[in-house]
Design an enzyme around this catalytic site. Structure first.
Site, short mmCIF file in Angstrom:
data_model
loop_
_atom_site.label_atom_id
_atom_site.label_comp_id
_atom_site.label_asym_id
_atom_site.label_seq_id
_atom_site.Cartn_x
_atom_site.Cartn_y
_atom_site.Cartn_z
N ASP A 31 0.87 -1.19 0.00
CA ASP A 31 0.00 0.00 0.00
C ASP A 31 0.90 1.23 0.00
O ASP A 31 1.37 1.68 1.05
CB ASP A 31 -0.93 -0.01 1.22
N HIS A 90 0.78 8.01 3.84
CA HIS A 90 1.53 7.35 4.91
C HIS A 90 3.03 7.63 4.86
O HIS A 90 3.78 7.11 5.68
CB HIS A 90 1.28 5.84 4.85
N ILE A 139 0.27 9.43 8.43
CA ILE A 139 -0.40 8.58 9.42
C ILE A 139 -0.16 7.10 9.08
O ILE A 139 0.28 6.77 7.98
CB ILE A 139 -1.92 8.87 9.50
N GLY A 149 -4.46 2.03 8.11
CA GLY A 149 -5.46 1.39 8.97
C GLY A 149 -5.20 -0.10 9.09
O GLY A 149 -5.30 -0.68 10.18
#
Ligand SMILES: CCCCCCC[C@@H](O)CC(=O)SCCNC(=O)CCNC(=O)[C@H](O)C(C)(C)COP(=O)(O)OP(=O)(O)OC[C@H]1O[C@@H](n2cnc3c(N)ncnc32)[C@H](O)[C@@H]1OP(=O)(O)O
Length: 307
Positions: free
Chosen positions: A206, A211, A226, A229
């Protein structure tokens, strides 16, 4: 930014998601395990060595059940979906639901068959749900099913506020918000993420710059990149395998999680678990900010959990 005029239900619902093939080796499975924190702090006696090393001469690496979520990455391109345009920089992962039917081989070729599972207008945002069934190409066996929910900020408002568009091909509230007992948790597990956690996790496939790129993170409304998830979910399910399943990852039958708040790499995750029969209710908090970031449940297969 996308809006109501760019929604064309006929186009969205007639879209045929292309089948994809996901190929992986033991190296990918091990890299993923490290990305979700396996063996990070107690490698010597860790039960988790089997995810990254042929422990005690074992023939194959074990694959974590949350590895399943990687199979369906890339089913929706950055270009959006015909009939539903959105700004990919504002996309947040909302929920993940995984059903596991067979343990994964330590390497293999997976055939993914994605389809539209849901679409909801929430006013400011649209919620898009994609279901993917994944098959072992060699045996033809159905290995797992993923239902990914994307929260598309800025893409809602395509129906009238008195009659919001909402479609699901499965019973409502399959993930949704979990109600927790008032009692003390059955078990609690604390784990640290590394400041470089997202940079390590992204190598599993990903590559969303949310990120890794500070500028993109700012555009998306965050002070810094961040955590994915699915990385947080991987930490939480590892905690459940450790604390409830006696280290046996094959006890996991299905996994449901809703991402409630972002996590910054380097923060401490604190997972609380309650047992209700063969269902584990769990809630993951960020210790530094005392906020719940993820909640959901995990169903265990018929064996009695080792308590
Ligand atoms: C196809 C799949 C592709 C996925 C690819 C993933 C790519 C990855 O690289 C991306 C990531 O990993 S992003 C990182 C992980 N995710 C997050 O950090 C998001 C955390 N959650 C939030 O910020 C808020 O909950 C937020 C912002 C999500 C919602 O907060 P609010 O705007 O305050 O919403 P709220 O007013 O509480 O609710 C509005 C309606 O939306 C429903 N809802 C809320 N949170 C949801 C969630 N997490 N998932 C699904 N639905 C959600 C609410 O139920 C509400 O609906 P209703 O009015 O009908 O009750």
């Amino acid at each position: 930014m996308a809006g109501g005029s760019e929604f064309d239900p006929a186009l969205v619902f007639s879209h045929k998601f292309p089948e994809t093939t996901y190929s992986y080796t033991e190296r990918d499975a091990a890299l993923y395990a490290l990305g979700v924190g396996a063996c990070a702090w107690d490698a010597v006696d860790a039960d988790e060595l089997k995810y990254v090393y042929h422990k005690d001469g074992q023939k194959y690496l074990k694959v974590l059940p949350t590895f399943a979520a990687l199979f369906s990455l890339g089913t929706v391109s950055d270009a959006g979906l015909p009939g539903l345009q959105y700004d990919p920089r504002l996309l947040l992962h909302g929920q993940q639901y995984i059903e596991l039917y067979k343990p994964f081989p330590s390497s293999g070729h997976i055939l993914n068959k994605p389809s539209l599972a849901g679409l909801h207008d929430k006013g400011n945002a649209a919620i898009l749900e994609i279901e993917t069934k994944s098959y072992d190409k060699e045996s033809g066996d159905l290995l797992c099913m993923n239902r990914m929910t994307a929260f598309l900020r800025g893409a809602g408002g395509f129906s009238t506020s008195s009659n919001r568009f909402s479609y699901s091909n499965y019973p409502a509230n399959q993930v949704s918000v979990v109600k927790f007992p008032e009692t003390q948790p059955f078990s609690v597990f604390e784990d640290r993420t590394n400041p470089s956690q997202a940079l390590l996790y992204r190598l599993s496939g990903d590559y969303n710059p949310l990120h890794s790129d500070p500028m993109i993170a700012k555009v998306a409304g965050f002070s810094q990149p961040i955590l994915h998830g699915l990385c947080t979910l991987g930490f939480a399910v590892r905690a459940i395998i450790k604390c409830i399943c006696g280290g046996d990852s094959e006890r996991i039958k299905s996994i449901a999680g809703r991402f409630l708040l972002h996590v910054y790499p380097g923060e401490t995750l604190y997972t609380e678990m309650w047992l209700e029969g063969l269902r584990v209710l769990y809630r993951t908090k960020v210790k530094e900010r005392k906020r719940t970031v993820l909640s959901g449940y995990v169903d265990l297969n018929g064996l009695t959990p080792s308590l």
